[in-house]
Design a protein around this motif. Structure first.
Motif, short mmCIF file in Angstrom:
data_model
loop_
_atom_site.label_atom_id
_atom_site.label_comp_id
_atom_site.label_asym_id
_atom_site.label_seq_id
_atom_site.Cartn_x
_atom_site.Cartn_y
_atom_site.Cartn_z
N SER A 1 -48.23 -82.35 -30.91
CA SER A 1 -47.08 -83.11 -30.82
C SER A 1 -46.59 -81.63 -32.21
CB SER A 1 -46.65 -84.24 -31.54
OG SER A 1 -47.50 -84.80 -32.40
N ALA A 2 -44.99 -82.17 -31.81
CA ALA A 2 -44.26 -81.05 -33.27
C ALA A 2 -43.86 -81.59 -33.87
CB ALA A 2 -44.30 -80.79 -32.79
N GLU A 3 -43.63 -81.91 -35.08
CA GLU A 3 -42.06 -82.36 -35.81
C GLU A 3 -41.37 -81.63 -36.93
OE1 GLU A 3 -44.30 -85.62 -38.15
OE2 GLU A 3 -43.44 -85.16 -40.40
N ILE A 4 -40.40 -81.97 -36.77
CA ILE A 4 -39.08 -81.32 -37.75
C ILE A 4 -38.88 -81.73 -38.58
CG2 ILE A 4 -37.24 -81.60 -36.80
CD1 ILE A 4 -36.51 -79.44 -38.36
N ASP A 5 -39.24 -82.26 -40.23
CA ASP A 5 -39.86 -82.87 -41.73
C ASP A 5 -38.38 -82.07 -42.42
OD1 ASP A 5 -39.82 -85.01 -43.89
OD2 ASP A 5 -42.24 -84.13 -43.48
N ILE B 1 -31.98 -74.38 -33.20
CA ILE B 1 -31.60 -75.46 -31.62
C ILE B 1 -33.08 -75.52 -30.76
CG2 ILE B 1 -30.33 -76.57 -30.28
CD1 ILE B 1 -28.30 -75.27 -31.59
N ILE B 2 -33.30 -74.78 -30.70
CA ILE B 2 -34.57 -74.56 -29.43
C ILE B 2 -35.52 -75.13 -29.70
CG2 ILE B 2 -36.16 -73.19 -28.23
CD1 ILE B 2 -33.34 -71.29 -27.65
N ALA B 3 -36.22 -74.63 -31.70
CA ALA B 3 -37.25 -75.07 -32.11
C ALA B 3 -37.37 -76.98 -32.28
CB ALA B 3 -37.12 -74.36 -33.64
N ARG B 4 -36.27 -77.03 -32.84
CA ARG B 4 -36.14 -78.12 -32.79
C ARG B 4 -36.17 -79.13 -31.63
NH1 ARG B 4 -32.87 -80.80 -37.13
NH2 ARG B 4 -32.70 -79.12 -38.69
N ARG B 5 -35.76 -78.71 -30.69
CA ARG B 5 -36.22 -79.40 -29.08
C ARG B 5 -37.61 -79.58 -29.13
NH1 ARG B 5 -31.29 -77.85 -25.43
NH2 ARG B 5 -32.39 -76.90 -24.04
N GLU B 6 -38.18 -78.92 -29.28
CA GLU B 6 -39.72 -78.80 -29.02
C GLU B 6 -40.24 -79.65 -29.35
OE1 GLU B 6 -42.63 -76.86 -27.10
OE2 GLU B 6 -40.65 -76.74 -26.73
N CYS B 7 -39.74 -80.10 -30.84
CA CYS B 7 -40.50 -81.29 -31.62
C CYS B 7 -40.36 -82.61 -31.09
CB CYS B 7 -39.85 -81.50 -33.25
SG CYS B 7 -40.62 -79.84 -34.36
N GLU B 8 -41.10 -82.65 -31.36
CA GLU B 8 -41.07 -84.70 -30.64
C GLU B 8 -41.10 -85.51 -31.91
OE1 GLU B 8 -44.20 -82.73 -27.83
OE2 GLU B 8 -43.95 -82.69 -30.42
N PHE B 9 -40.75 -85.16 -32.70
CA PHE B 9 -40.57 -85.94 -33.96
C PHE B 9 -39.96 -85.69 -35.20
CE2 PHE B 9 -44.98 -87.64 -32.64
CZ PHE B 9 -44.50 -88.68 -32.10
N PHE B 10 -38.88 -86.10 -35.22
CA PHE B 10 -37.96 -85.30 -35.98
C PHE B 10 -37.45 -86.83 -38.12
CE2 PHE B 10 -32.94 -86.26 -37.09
CZ PHE B 10 -33.08 -85.20 -38.60
N VAL B 11 -37.97 -86.01 -38.66
CA VAL B 11 -37.87 -86.94 -40.07
C VAL B 11 -37.15 -86.74 -40.85
CG1 VAL B 11 -39.18 -87.75 -41.94
CG2 VAL B 11 -40.48 -86.68 -39.70
N SER C 1 -47.09 -73.53 -27.92
CA SER C 1 -47.96 -73.19 -27.74
C SER C 1 -49.05 -74.39 -26.75
CB SER C 1 -48.91 -72.36 -28.14
OG SER C 1 -48.15 -71.23 -28.73
N SER C 2 -49.14 -74.79 -26.09
CA SER C 2 -51.01 -75.76 -25.77
C SER C 2 -51.97 -75.71 -26.69
CB SER C 2 -51.43 -75.55 -23.97
OG SER C 2 -50.24 -75.88 -23.53
N TYR D 1 -42.06 -77.84 -40.36
CA TYR D 1 -42.55 -77.88 -39.63
C TYR D 1 -43.77 -78.26 -39.21
CZ TYR D 1 -38.08 -75.62 -37.44
OH TYR D 1 -36.82 -75.49 -37.36
N VAL D 2 -44.01 -79.46 -38.55
CA VAL D 2 -45.41 -79.68 -38.27
C VAL D 2 -45.92 -79.58 -36.40
CG1 VAL D 2 -47.36 -81.28 -39.29
CG2 VAL D 2 -45.21 -81.02 -40.41
N LEU D 3 -47.41 -78.89 -37.10
CA LEU D 3 -47.86 -79.45 -35.43
C LEU D 3 -49.36 -79.93 -35.99
CD1 LEU D 3 -47.95 -77.78 -32.67
CD2 LEU D 3 -49.20 -75.76 -33.33
N TYR D 4 -49.21 -81.16 -35.22
CA TYR D 4 -50.56 -82.16 -34.76
C TYR D 4 -51.85 -81.20 -33.37
CZ TYR D 4 -48.09 -84.76 -37.40
OH TYR D 4 -46.98 -85.21 -39.63
#
Length: 153
Positions: free
Chosen positions: A125-129, A29-39, A111-112, A135-138
């Motif tokens: 940004s990050a997303e969970i696809d 849940i915490i990892a998902r909340r850190e993601c700005e995008f959800f696919v 991490s910044s 997970y994807v970290l941009y």
């Protein structure tokens, strides 16, 4: 174990239940909340906010864009793709990390700055696809080139 809901913003400033997950662990849940995008199902959603409502975790989203549903990556572990934020080059892949826990995922997407291939990268940004199960970290390059480990004193 907890319950997680994704709620979609409607035109009239109200939300409807989009997806829900029963018995999901807190780390995920915490990892998902850190993601700005959800696919999911070919649709990309942008996270607006998150909340904890009477022991239900909620992520509020709006529709960002549609696209084709991509094939799932065939892997048993958690995958984190690190991609350069460069739309013109189709977000080139820097590296793929095979991780064991969502806490490990968080250590990167939370991490910044990260360091790969002797370079420093700034988190965008990050997303969970869920379609591809990754997970994807941009990131963008900062221009800092790191010294090679064997040359350090």
């Amino acid at each position: 174990m907890a319950r997680l809901e994704y709620r979609l913003l409607l035109d009239d400033e109200t939300y409807e239940l989009l997806y829900f997950y029963e018995n999901i662990d807190l780390e995920q849940i915490i990892a998902r909340r850190e993601c700005e995008f959800f696919v999911k199902d070919g649709v990309t959603y942008n996270q607006l906010s998150s909340a904890l409502e009477k022991e239900v975790f909620v992520i509020y989203v709006e529709k960002y864009c549609d696209g084709p549903k991509e094939d799932e990556v065939d892997e048993q572990r958690l995958l984190l793709e690190v991609r350069e934020l460069n739309e013109i080059s189709n977000y080139p892949l820097i590296t793929t990390l095979k991780l064991y826990t969502h806490l490990e995922v968080m250590s990167y997407i939370g991490s910044s700055f990260t360091y790969f291939h002797g370079k420093e990268w700034l988190r965008d940004s990050a997303e969970i696809d869920e379609d591809r199960k990754v997970y994807v970290l941009y990131v963008t390059p900062t221009g800092l080139i790191l010294e090679q480990e064997e040359n350090r004193i």
